[in-house]
Design a protein around this motif. Structure first.
Motif, PDB file in Angstrom:
ATOM      1  N   GLN A 140       0.817  -1.221   0.000  1.00  0.00           N
ATOM      2  CA  GLN A 140       0.000   0.000   0.000  1.00  0.00           C
ATOM      3  C   GLN A 140       0.848   1.266   0.000  1.00  0.00           C
ATOM      4  O   GLN A 140       0.319   2.367   0.045  1.00  0.00           O
ATOM      5  CB  GLN A 140      -0.931  -0.008   1.225  1.00  0.00           C
ATOM      6  N   LEU A 141       2.172   1.089  -0.039  1.00  0.00           N
ATOM      7  CA  LEU A 141       3.079   2.239  -0.040  1.00  0.00           C
ATOM      8  C   LEU A 141       3.801   2.356  -1.379  1.00  0.00           C
ATOM      9  O   LEU A 141       3.970   1.356  -2.080  1.00  0.00           O
ATOM     10  CB  LEU A 141       4.136   2.063   1.064  1.00  0.00           C
ATOM     11  N   SER A 142       4.226   3.565  -1.703  1.00  0.00           N
ATOM     12  CA  SER A 142       5.028   3.759  -2.918  1.00  0.00           C
ATOM     13  C   SER A 142       6.428   3.184  -2.692  1.00  0.00           C
ATOM     14  O   SER A 142       6.806   2.888  -1.552  1.00  0.00           O
ATOM     15  CB  SER A 142       5.138   5.240  -3.241  1.00  0.00           C
ATOM     16  N   GLY A 143       7.172   3.058  -3.787  1.00  0.00           N
ATOM     17  CA  GLY A 143       8.533   2.531  -3.682  1.00  0.00           C
ATOM     18  C   GLY A 143       9.402   3.354  -2.733  1.00  0.00           C
ATOM     19  O   GLY A 143      10.131   2.801  -1.910  1.00  0.00           O
ATOM     20  N   GLY A 144       9.283   4.665  -2.838  1.00  0.00           N
ATOM     21  CA  GLY A 144      10.083   5.541  -1.985  1.00  0.00           C
ATOM     22  C   GLY A 144       9.705   5.395  -0.519  1.00  0.00           C
ATOM     23  O   GLY A 144      10.564   5.353   0.359  1.00  0.00           O
ATOM     24  N   GLN A 145       8.391   5.287  -0.267  1.00  0.00           N
ATOM     25  CA  GLN A 145       7.931   5.112   1.120  1.00  0.00           C
ATOM     26  C   GLN A 145       8.398   3.766   1.675  1.00  0.00           C
ATOM     27  O   GLN A 145       8.801   3.665   2.837  1.00  0.00           O
ATOM     28  CB  GLN A 145       6.404   5.213   1.170  1.00  0.00           C
ATOM     29  N   GLN A 146       8.331   2.728   0.839  1.00  0.00           N
ATOM     30  CA  GLN A 146       8.794   1.415   1.290  1.00  0.00           C
ATOM     31  C   GLN A 146      10.270   1.464   1.664  1.00  0.00           C
ATOM     32  O   GLN A 146      10.692   0.854   2.642  1.00  0.00           O
ATOM     33  CB  GLN A 146       8.585   0.368   0.193  1.00  0.00           C
ATOM     34  N   GLN A 147      11.050   2.198   0.878  1.00  0.00           N
ATOM     35  CA  GLN A 147      12.472   2.264   1.174  1.00  0.00           C
ATOM     36  C   GLN A 147      12.703   3.025   2.489  1.00  0.00           C
ATOM     37  O   GLN A 147      13.612   2.726   3.237  1.00  0.00           O
ATOM     38  CB  GLN A 147      13.204   2.880  -0.007  1.00  0.00           C
ATOM     39  N   ARG A 148      11.846   3.988   2.777  1.00  0.00           N
ATOM     40  CA  ARG A 148      11.929   4.681   4.071  1.00  0.00           C
ATOM     41  C   ARG A 148      11.666   3.700   5.212  1.00  0.00           C
ATOM     42  O   ARG A 148      12.333   3.730   6.250  1.00  0.00           O
ATOM     43  CB  ARG A 148      10.918   5.823   4.142  1.00  0.00           C
ATOM     44  N   VAL A 149      10.680   2.830   5.026  1.00  0.00           N
ATOM     45  CA  VAL A 149      10.409   1.811   6.045  1.00  0.00           C
ATOM     46  C   VAL A 149      11.613   0.878   6.175  1.00  0.00           C
ATOM     47  O   VAL A 149      12.009   0.493   7.285  1.00  0.00           O
ATOM     48  CB  VAL A 149       9.139   0.996   5.705  1.00  0.00           C
ATOM     49  N   GLY A 150      12.221   0.559   5.022  1.00  0.00           N
ATOM     50  CA  GLY A 150      13.416  -0.292   5.031  1.00  0.00           C
ATOM     51  C   GLY A 150      14.527   0.313   5.886  1.00  0.00           C
ATOM     52  O   GLY A 150      15.198  -0.382   6.648  1.00  0.00           O
ATOM     53  N   ILE A 151      14.690   1.616   5.764  1.00  0.00           N
ATOM     54  CA  ILE A 151      15.716   2.307   6.552  1.00  0.00           C
ATOM     55  C   ILE A 151      15.336   2.296   8.034  1.00  0.00           C
ATOM     56  O   ILE A 151      16.153   1.987   8.899  1.00  0.00           O
ATOM     57  CB  ILE A 151      15.903   3.757   6.047  1.00  0.00           C
ATOM     58  N   GLY A 169      18.245   2.407  -5.949  1.00  0.00           N
ATOM     59  CA  GLY A 169      18.460   2.142  -7.365  1.00  0.00           C
ATOM     60  C   GLY A 169      17.196   2.113  -8.202  1.00  0.00           C
ATOM     61  O   GLY A 169      17.210   2.471  -9.381  1.00  0.00           O
ATOM     62  N   ALA A 170      16.071   1.698  -7.608  1.00  0.00           N
ATOM     63  CA  ALA A 170      14.859   1.518  -8.412  1.00  0.00           C
ATOM     64  C   ALA A 170      13.860   2.661  -8.212  1.00  0.00           C
ATOM     65  O   ALA A 170      12.685   2.520  -8.531  1.00  0.00           O
ATOM     66  CB  ALA A 170      14.214   0.181  -8.051  1.00  0.00           C
ATOM     67  N   ILE A 171      14.336   3.767  -7.682  1.00  0.00           N
ATOM     68  CA  ILE A 171      13.407   4.844  -7.306  1.00  0.00           C
ATOM     69  C   ILE A 171      13.572   6.054  -8.220  1.00  0.00           C
ATOM     70  O   ILE A 171      14.684   6.382  -8.624  1.00  0.00           O
ATOM     71  CB  ILE A 171      13.633   5.191  -5.820  1.00  0.00           C
ATOM     72  N   ASP A 172      12.469   6.699  -8.581  1.00  0.00           N
ATOM     73  CA  ASP A 172      12.525   7.810  -9.525  1.00  0.00           C
ATOM     74  C   ASP A 172      13.387   8.958  -9.005  1.00  0.00           C
ATOM     75  O   ASP A 172      13.597   9.115  -7.806  1.00  0.00           O
ATOM     76  CB  ASP A 172      11.112   8.309  -9.855  1.00  0.00           C
ATOM     77  N   ALA A 173      13.876   9.771  -9.928  1.00  0.00           N
ATOM     78  CA  ALA A 173      14.925  10.744  -9.618  1.00  0.00           C
ATOM     79  C   ALA A 173      14.536  11.734  -8.517  1.00  0.00           C
ATOM     80  O   ALA A 173      15.338  12.034  -7.634  1.00  0.00           O
ATOM     81  CB  ALA A 173      15.331  11.487 -10.876  1.00  0.00           C
ATOM     82  N   ILE A 174      13.310  12.215  -8.545  1.00  0.00           N
ATOM     83  CA  ILE A 174      12.901  13.238  -7.584  1.00  0.00           C
ATOM     84  C   ILE A 174      12.788  12.643  -6.183  1.00  0.00           C
ATOM     85  O   ILE A 174      13.316  13.177  -5.212  1.00  0.00           O
ATOM     86  CB  ILE A 174      11.554  13.876  -8.007  1.00  0.00           C
ATOM     87  N   THR A 175      12.106  11.490  -6.091  1.00  0.00           N
ATOM     88  CA  THR A 175      11.989  10.803  -4.804  1.00  0.00           C
ATOM     89  C   THR A 175      13.365  10.418  -4.281  1.00  0.00           C
ATOM     90  O   THR A 175      13.658  10.526  -3.089  1.00  0.00           O
ATOM     91  CB  THR A 175      11.136   9.531  -4.950  1.00  0.00           C
ATOM     92  N   ARG A 176      14.223   9.992  -5.204  1.00  0.00           N
ATOM     93  CA  ARG A 176      15.557   9.559  -4.803  1.00  0.00           C
ATOM     94  C   ARG A 176      16.349  10.721  -4.193  1.00  0.00           C
ATOM     95  O   ARG A 176      17.020  10.570  -3.175  1.00  0.00           O
ATOM     96  CB  ARG A 176      16.300   8.978  -6.007  1.00  0.00           C
ATOM     97  N   ALA A 177      16.248  11.893  -4.804  1.00  0.00           N
ATOM     98  CA  ALA A 177      16.977  13.053  -4.287  1.00  0.00           C
ATOM     99  C   ALA A 177      16.525  13.377  -2.866  1.00  0.00           C
ATOM    100  O   ALA A 177      17.330  13.683  -1.982  1.00  0.00           O
ATOM    101  CB  ALA A 177      16.772  14.250  -5.197  1.00  0.00           C
ATOM    102  N   LYS A 178      15.212  13.264  -2.623  1.00  0.00           N
ATOM    103  CA  LYS A 178      14.656  13.519  -1.305  1.00  0.00           C
ATOM    104  C   LYS A 178      15.168  12.483  -0.300  1.00  0.00           C
ATOM    105  O   LYS A 178      15.563  12.834   0.817  1.00  0.00           O
ATOM    106  CB  LYS A 178      13.127  13.474  -1.422  1.00  0.00           C
ATOM    107  N   LEU A 179      15.151  11.213  -0.699  1.00  0.00           N
ATOM    108  CA  LEU A 179      15.634  10.148   0.182  1.00  0.00           C
ATOM    109  C   LEU A 179      17.110  10.344   0.521  1.00  0.00           C
ATOM    110  O   LEU A 179      17.530  10.145   1.662  1.00  0.00           O
ATOM    111  CB  LEU A 179      15.460   8.785  -0.503  1.00  0.00           C
ATOM    112  N   GLN A 180      17.878  10.740  -0.484  1.00  0.00           N
ATOM    113  CA  GLN A 180      19.310  10.971  -0.254  1.00  0.00           C
ATOM    114  C   GLN A 180      19.510  12.071   0.787  1.00  0.00           C
ATOM    115  O   GLN A 180      20.281  11.905   1.732  1.00  0.00           O
ATOM    116  CB  GLN A 180      19.990  11.393  -1.563  1.00  0.00           C
ATOM    117  N   ASP A 181      18.783  13.174   0.615  1.00  0.00           N
ATOM    118  CA  ASP A 181      18.909  14.290   1.560  1.00  0.00           C
ATOM    119  C   ASP A 181      18.537  13.848   2.973  1.00  0.00           C
ATOM    120  O   ASP A 181      19.228  14.163   3.943  1.00  0.00           O
ATOM    121  CB  ASP A 181      17.999  15.453   1.148  1.00  0.00           C
ATOM    122  N   ASP A 182      17.432  13.111   3.069  1.00  0.00           N
ATOM    123  CA  ASP A 182      16.976  12.686   4.393  1.00  0.00           C
ATOM    124  C   ASP A 182      17.949  11.705   5.035  1.00  0.00           C
ATOM    125  O   ASP A 182      18.222  11.775   6.232  1.00  0.00           O
ATOM    126  CB  ASP A 182      15.568  12.070   4.297  1.00  0.00           C
TER     127      ASP A 182
END
Ligand SMILES: Nc1ncnc2c1ncn2[C@@H]1O[C@H](COP(=O)(O)OP(=O)(O)O)[C@@H](O)[C@H]1O
Ligand SMILES: [Mg+2]
Length: 320
Positions: A140-151, A169-182
């Motif tokens: 029920q979560l997006s790929g980026g949200q799932q990766q946040r749960v993974g962390i 690696g499998a996350i779109d560029a905009i979401t990825r930039a946000k995840l990197q910053d966080d």
């Protein structure tokens, strides 16, 4: 002098029947609290290097220590619990809620209900997810949200060291930039030591306090990103970090490392490619099929369909 967190001393790994080592005579000191990125082409030994730290792979020779202690001198379960591990594919337990996923380690450690509860709350905040996600399931979560749960899950037992293998690696560029910053913010805030594998040059440069460039099982350079850019140690490093070549970047990545799940049975006529081929080959196949197929089907060694590569994955890696 900063204290060292992870020390590799003459570490090699040669897999059975392999003609040459996947990781060759590697000595390396990772300082406590540093964010170290490992950059290199597909197959150069990045994952092998990482998996030796939590003993998913045992070295053929050499010694690895964490905080001064040989990793073979501690019980395996204790070692693994003291190291957070985040990867791209396997991700979360699909049949467990977000809360259960995050609480997996605390649960094993036998924490009391209230302590687990508080920890889950704290971790959801840390990775910027709403508390209402507790009872949801990963799908029920997006790929980026799932990766946040993974962390969050990897951090649950408060490990001092995090190993991350192409987590975005499998996350779109905009979401990825946000995840990197966080992630960078979290690392600074909590003083974690992170070893982070990527094939994305920009990601390696952006996240790393220090950066390792690998080629064919050997470390080519280990330094601050700016030093590597300004002063590449050799021809290989220089070509890698200065490359603006789309094809070269696609060549760096294996289809199996960047595919998305297949959601249907792939039609007969769609092109097929093995999971260890490069994205460059996938692009060539797509072009050859000239619009008659929206994706290339990725198959494993036994010919089983395991995923697909669309223009989406290609533009993720190719464009910047
Ligand atoms: N379990 C294994 N058995 C045999 N060979 C392996 C195994 N794992 C990795 N290798 C080989 O070791 C080399 C390095 O692989 P890997 O560490 O996965 O590279 P990377 O993560 O940089 O793409 C590759 O040639 C790969 O085929
Ligand atoms: Mg790998």
């Amino acid at each position: 002098m900063s204290k060292s967190a992870i020390v590799f001393d003459g570490v090699s790994k040669t897999f059975p029947k392999a003609s040459k080592p996947s990781v060759n005579e590697t000595s390396l000191v990772i300082d406590q609290g540093s964010f170290v990125t490992i950059l290199g082409a597909s197959g150069c030994g990045k994952t092998t290097l990482l998996k030796m730290v939590n003993r998913i792979i045992e070295p053929t020779s050499g010694t690895i220590s964490i905080f001064g202690k040989d990793i073979r001198q501690q019980p395996l379960t204790e070692l693994r619990r003291s190291i957070g591990y985040v990867i791209q594919q396997i991700g979360l337990f699909p049949h467990m809620t977000i809360e259960q996923n995050i609480a997996a380690v605390p649960h094993i450690l036998g924490w009391e209900r209230s302590r687990v509860d508080a920890r889950v709350k704290e971790l959801l905040e840390l990775v910027h997810l709403p508390e209402s996600f507790r009872d949801r399931y990963p799908r029920q979560l997006s790929g980026g949200q799932q990766q946040r749960v993974g962390i969050a899950r990897a951090m649950a037992g408060d490990p001092a060291v995090l190993l991350m293998d192409e987590p975005f690696g499998a996350i779109d560029a905009i979401t990825r930039a946000k995840l990197q910053d966080d992630l960078k913010g979290i690392q600074k805030q909590l003083g974690k030591t992170i070893l982070f594998v990527t094939h994305d040059i920009d990601e390696a440069l952006k996240l790393g306090d220090r950066m390792i460039v690998m080629n064919e099982g050997t470390i080519q350079q280990y330094d601050k990103p700016l030093v590597i850019l300004d002063n590449p140690a050799n021809e290989f490093v220089s070509r890698l970090v200065q490359s603006d070549d789309l094809f070269q970047r696609l060549q760096l990545v294996r289809t199996g490392d960047s595919m998305e799940p297949l959601t249907e049975d792939a039609p007969e006529g769609y092109p097929r490619i093995t999971f260890d081929s490069s994205l460059k080959e996938a692009l060539q196949l797509l072009l050859k099929h000239n619009g008659r197929s929206p994706y290339v089907v990725v198959v494993d060694g036994d010919g089983q369909e395991v995923g697909k590569i669309t223009m989406n994955e290609l533009s993720l890696v190719g464009g910047r």
